[in-house]
Design a protein around this motif. Structure first.
Motif, PDB file in Angstrom:
ATOM      1  N   GLN A  40      -1.457   7.225   3.730  1.00 56.57           N
ATOM      2  CA  GLN A  40      -2.440   6.295   3.182  1.00 56.57           C
ATOM      3  C   GLN A  40      -2.762   6.644   1.735  1.00 56.57           C
ATOM      4  N   VAL A  41      -2.911   7.905   1.439  1.00 56.84           N
ATOM      5  CA  VAL A  41      -3.199   8.335   0.068  1.00 56.84           C
ATOM      6  C   VAL A  41      -2.043   7.950  -0.849  1.00 56.84           C
ATOM      7  N   ARG A  44      -2.033   4.163  -1.321  1.00 60.89           N
ATOM      8  CA  ARG A  44      -3.146   3.780  -2.193  1.00 60.89           C
ATOM      9  C   ARG A  44      -2.831   4.111  -3.644  1.00 60.89           C
ATOM     10  N   MET A  47      -0.238   1.623  -4.984  1.00 54.84           N
ATOM     11  CA  MET A  47      -0.837   0.311  -5.217  1.00 54.84           C
ATOM     12  C   MET A  47      -1.751   0.344  -6.444  1.00 54.84           C
ATOM     13  N   THR A  48      -2.529   1.386  -6.569  1.00 55.58           N
ATOM     14  CA  THR A  48      -3.410   1.531  -7.733  1.00 55.58           C
ATOM     15  C   THR A  48      -2.591   1.604  -9.005  1.00 55.58           C
ATOM     16  N   ARG A 131     -13.130   9.849  -5.838  1.00 55.57           N
ATOM     17  CA  ARG A 131     -13.054   8.555  -6.536  1.00 55.57           C
ATOM     18  C   ARG A 131     -14.160   8.433  -7.580  1.00 55.57           C
TER      19      ARG A 131
END
Length: 157
Positions: A40-41, A44, A47-48, A131
């Motif tokens: 997932q990291v 993410r 995608m970021t 974050r």
């Protein structure tokens, strides 16, 4: 009596086998959770990265279409800076995120920025998540990379 001992031995063997299977199941579940968290990291981050890259390209396109007066409205804004020098802001923010404050100051100054007031405290706040801290690092890098010499306005001397 012999049958009872045999049954007890078989029951003990089955309990040992069940305990072993429970340990394997727990280990497999832990491995699965670690894998999915890491996955997932990574997703993410990919995608970021893609969105960030697209945002920079879109902002640069918009800047090209703006008149000087329109651009002046955004002077000093984060979106303008990230469109003009995304790699520098990210690199400076990475120094800050990793705790290399002096390196961030030197880097910002080498890029024409004013650096930072070294008397101010900097670092991760208690109970601050990654974050939020990363965001603060980006904003601080943006400030650090601003020129220490104010820009002259049109018509100024």
């Amino acid at each position: 009596m012999r049958k009872l001992k045999t049954a007890d031995r078989q029951l003990a063997d089955l309990k040992d086998e069940l305990d072993s299977l429970d340990e394997k199941r727990e280990k497999a579940q832990e491995d699965y959770l670690k894998y999915t968290d890491k996955n997932q990291v990574q997703v993410r981050m990919k995608m970021t990265d893609a969105v960030f890259g697209r945002m920079v390209v879109d902002m640069r396109t918009r800047l090209k279409a703006m008149t000087p007066v329109q651009k002046a409205r955004y002077d000093g804004e984060f979106l303008m800076a990230i469109a003009e020098q995304p790699n520098e802001i990210i690199k400076c923010a990475m120094y800050l995120f990793l705790g290399y404050r002096d390196g961030a100051i030197q880097f910002a100054q080498s890029c024409g920025g004013g650096g930072s007031d070294t008397s101010l405290p900097w670092g991760r706040k208690d109970n601050e998540d990654d974050r939020r801290f990363a965001y603060r690092c980006m904003m601080q890098a943006h400030k650090m990379l601003k020129s220490s010499h104010p820009k002259r306005k049109m018509g100024g001397r």
